[in-house]
Motif scaffolding. Structure first.
Motif, PDB file in Angstrom:
ATOM      1  N   ILE A   1       0.841  -1.198   0.000  1.00 25.70           N
ATOM      2  CA  ILE A   1       0.000   0.000   0.000  1.00 25.70           C
ATOM      3  C   ILE A   1       0.878   1.250   0.000  1.00 25.70           C
ATOM      4  CG2 ILE A   1      -1.532   1.364   1.482  1.00 25.70           C
ATOM      5  CD1 ILE A   1      -3.053  -1.210   2.066  1.00 25.70           C
ATOM      6  N   LEU A   2       1.974   1.230   0.752  1.00 26.81           N
ATOM      7  CA  LEU A   2       2.877   2.390   0.790  1.00 26.81           C
ATOM      8  C   LEU A   2       3.414   2.719  -0.591  1.00 26.81           C
ATOM      9  CD1 LEU A   2       4.437   4.504   2.425  1.00 26.81           C
ATOM     10  CD2 LEU A   2       6.219   2.780   2.804  1.00 26.81           C
ATOM     11  N   GLU A   3       3.814   1.695  -1.338  1.00 23.61           N
ATOM     12  CA  GLU A   3       4.381   1.903  -2.671  1.00 23.61           C
ATOM     13  C   GLU A   3       3.345   2.409  -3.672  1.00 23.61           C
ATOM     14  OE1 GLU A   3       7.684  -1.743  -2.500  1.00 23.61           O
ATOM     15  OE2 GLU A   3       5.663  -2.088  -3.286  1.00 23.61           O
ATOM     16  N   ASN A   4       2.095   2.094  -3.414  1.00 25.93           N
ATOM     17  CA  ASN A   4       1.054   2.383  -4.397  1.00 25.93           C
ATOM     18  C   ASN A   4       0.027   3.396  -3.900  1.00 25.93           C
ATOM     19  OD1 ASN A   4       1.479   0.357  -6.783  1.00 25.93           O
ATOM     20  ND2 ASN A   4       1.858  -0.822  -4.915  1.00 25.93           N
ATOM     21  N   SER A   5       0.455   4.267  -2.983  1.00 25.40           N
ATOM     22  CA  SER A   5      -0.444   5.286  -2.436  1.00 25.40           C
ATOM     23  C   SER A   5       0.109   6.683  -2.642  1.00 25.40           C
ATOM     24  CB  SER A   5      -0.648   5.068  -0.929  1.00 25.40           C
ATOM     25  OG  SER A   5      -1.269   3.842  -0.676  1.00 25.40           O
ATOM     26  N   LYS A   6      -0.806   7.620  -2.858  1.00 30.18           N
ATOM     27  CA  LYS A   6      -0.443   9.032  -2.828  1.00 30.18           C
ATOM     28  C   LYS A   6      -0.385   9.506  -1.382  1.00 30.18           C
ATOM     29  CE  LYS A   6      -2.889  10.032  -7.154  1.00 30.18           C
ATOM     30  NZ  LYS A   6      -4.045  10.746  -7.747  1.00 30.18           N
ATOM     31  N   LEU A   7      -1.260   8.926  -0.547  1.00 24.55           N
ATOM     32  CA  LEU A   7      -1.354   9.360   0.847  1.00 24.55           C
ATOM     33  C   LEU A   7      -2.004   8.278   1.695  1.00 24.55           C
ATOM     34  CD1 LEU A   7      -1.066  11.718   2.925  1.00 24.55           C
ATOM     35  CD2 LEU A   7      -3.399  12.391   2.293  1.00 24.55           C
ATOM     36  N   VAL A   8      -1.416   8.025   2.862  1.00 22.16           N
ATOM     37  CA  VAL A   8      -2.037   7.219   3.916  1.00 22.16           C
ATOM     38  C   VAL A   8      -1.897   8.030   5.200  1.00 22.16           C
ATOM     39  CG1 VAL A   8      -1.999   5.073   5.251  1.00 22.16           C
ATOM     40  CG2 VAL A   8      -1.427   5.023   2.814  1.00 22.16           C
ATOM     41  N   THR A   9      -3.011   8.392   5.814  1.00 22.63           N
ATOM     42  CA  THR A   9      -2.934   9.243   6.996  1.00 22.63           C
ATOM     43  C   THR A   9      -4.072   8.927   7.959  1.00 22.63           C
ATOM     44  OG1 THR A   9      -2.627  11.535   7.735  1.00 22.63           O
ATOM     45  CG2 THR A   9      -4.323  11.145   6.056  1.00 22.63           C
ATOM     46  N   ASP A  10      -4.015   9.548   9.117  1.00 26.02           N
ATOM     47  CA  ASP A  10      -5.090   9.387  10.096  1.00 26.02           C
ATOM     48  C   ASP A  10      -5.137  10.613  11.007  1.00 26.02           C
ATOM     49  OD1 ASP A  10      -2.851   9.015  11.708  1.00 26.02           O
ATOM     50  OD2 ASP A  10      -3.302   6.931  12.207  1.00 26.02           O
ATOM     51  N   TYR A  11      -6.058  10.590  11.939  1.00 27.58           N
ATOM     52  CA  TYR A  11      -6.285  11.711  12.853  1.00 27.58           C
ATOM     53  C   TYR A  11      -5.035  12.033  13.680  1.00 27.58           C
ATOM     54  CZ  TYR A  11      -8.769  14.260  16.631  1.00 27.58           C
ATOM     55  OH  TYR A  11      -9.200  15.180  17.554  1.00 27.58           O
ATOM     56  N   VAL A  12      -4.372  10.994  14.195  1.00 29.22           N
ATOM     57  CA  VAL A  12      -3.228  11.217  15.090  1.00 29.22           C
ATOM     58  C   VAL A  12      -1.969  11.641  14.342  1.00 29.22           C
ATOM     59  CG1 VAL A  12      -4.102   9.710  16.907  1.00 29.22           C
ATOM     60  CG2 VAL A  12      -2.664   8.745  15.118  1.00 29.22           C
ATOM     61  N   ALA A  13      -2.015  11.663  13.010  1.00 26.67           N
ATOM     62  CA  ALA A  13      -0.875  12.188  12.250  1.00 26.67           C
ATOM     63  C   ALA A  13      -0.695  13.680  12.486  1.00 26.67           C
ATOM     64  CB  ALA A  13      -1.078  11.928  10.761  1.00 26.67           C
ATOM     65  N   ASN A  14      -1.724  14.331  13.039  1.00 28.29           N
ATOM     66  CA  ASN A  14      -1.692  15.783  13.234  1.00 28.29           C
ATOM     67  C   ASN A  14      -0.931  16.232  14.480  1.00 28.29           C
ATOM     68  OD1 ASN A  14      -3.580  16.843  11.022  1.00 28.29           O
ATOM     69  ND2 ASN A  14      -4.793  15.204  11.944  1.00 28.29           N
ATOM     70  N   GLY A  15      -0.584  15.308  15.367  1.00 27.36           N
ATOM     71  CA  GLY A  15       0.161  15.717  16.558  1.00 27.36           C
ATOM     72  C   GLY A  15      -0.049  14.781  17.728  1.00 27.36           C
ATOM     73  N   SER A  16       0.586  15.108  18.827  1.00 27.73           N
ATOM     74  CA  SER A  16       0.475  14.299  20.037  1.00 27.73           C
ATOM     75  C   SER A  16      -0.941  14.398  20.602  1.00 27.73           C
ATOM     76  CB  SER A  16       1.471  14.790  21.088  1.00 27.73           C
ATOM     77  OG  SER A  16       1.116  16.098  21.510  1.00 27.73           O
ATOM     78  N   PHE A  17      -1.271  13.463  21.501  1.00 28.92           N
ATOM     79  CA  PHE A  17      -2.598  13.506  22.128  1.00 28.92           C
ATOM     80  C   PHE A  17      -2.784  14.806  22.901  1.00 28.92           C
ATOM     81  CE2 PHE A  17      -2.153   8.839  21.617  1.00 28.92           C
ATOM     82  CZ  PHE A  17      -3.318   8.622  20.887  1.00 28.92           C
ATOM     83  N   ALA A  18      -1.702  15.293  23.510  1.00 35.35           N
ATOM     84  CA  ALA A  18      -1.790  16.546  24.269  1.00 35.35           C
ATOM     85  C   ALA A  18      -2.096  17.722  23.345  1.00 35.35           C
ATOM     86  CB  ALA A  18      -0.489  16.788  25.024  1.00 35.35           C
TER      87      ALA A  18
END
Length: 204
Positions: free
Chosen positions: A26-43
């Motif tokens: 999937i990494l090789e064949n994706s433009k983007l893989v992301t999620d909510y926690v990619a935006n920063g720490s829980f704090a």
């Protein structure tokens, strides 16, 4: 391609595929893989993101919204919260996969709404380099679901992480075949949805 070649298959971790199809992660064949926690720490997320019940600048897209057919009972975000969640903005049609909880592995597409949208927690957003419809239906298929289940851990709270998801292998057909398969499956889906609408009106 000759008819003979069309029936030659090879084994992969997710079953047999036509010999001329490729296989990659999937990494090789994706433009983007992301999620909510990619935006920063829980704090930092707790400090910068506040959920609102009243309509505001943006909408947080969650699995529950998909289950409710995006009926409008949304969680909203202020402009500041939306801007902070810049790594998980949605624009419509992105592939979303639930990666935590009893419904882990549920696959749906981001809707097209009248407000800006951002991905909620407990889901991964995936934009393939190939045909979006092809990979959406592949993820929903028994083959895609089998691969997703192979990386799920935990019993009380089933889940899988973004790193393991990126390592999953997927089929990589020629792009013209991806588009043809995706178009056929989308047409069937559209027909089913239309029939459901007709049946609903008949019952009502």
């Amino acid at each position: 391609m000759s008819t003979l070649l069309a029936y030659i298959h090879k084994e992969t971790p997710f079953g047999k595929i036509p010999e001329h199809w490729g296989v990659g992660t999937i990494l090789e064949n994706s433009k983007l893989v992301t999620d909510y926690v990619a935006n920063g720490s829980f704090a930092s997320l707790k400090e910068n993101v506040q959920y609102k019940n009243e309509p505001d600048y943006a909408i947080l897209i969650r699995l529950v919204d998909f289950n409710n057919e995006f009926d409008g009972n949304f969680v909203y975000l202020s402009r500041h919260s939306y801007d902070f969640l810049k790594k998980s903005k949605l624009f419509g049609n992105e592939i979303i996969i639930s990666n935590v909880g009893a419904n882990v592995g549920t696959v749906f597409k981001a809707p097209s709404l009248s407000k800006p949208m951002s991905l909620g927690p407990n889901s991964i957003m995936f934009i393939p380099k190939g045909d979006n419809d092809f990979y959406y239906y592949w993820m929903k298929s028994r083959f895609g679901q089998h691969m997703l289940k192979s990386i799920v851990s935990g019993s009380a709270q089933p889940k899988f992480n973004k790193t393991d998801f990126r390592r999953l292998e997927i089929p990589v057909p020629p792009i013209n075949e991806q588009k043809e398969i995706g178009s056929i499956l989308r047409s069937l889906d559209d027909r089913i949805a239309e029939n459901k609408k007709i049946n609903h009106h008949l019952v009502v």
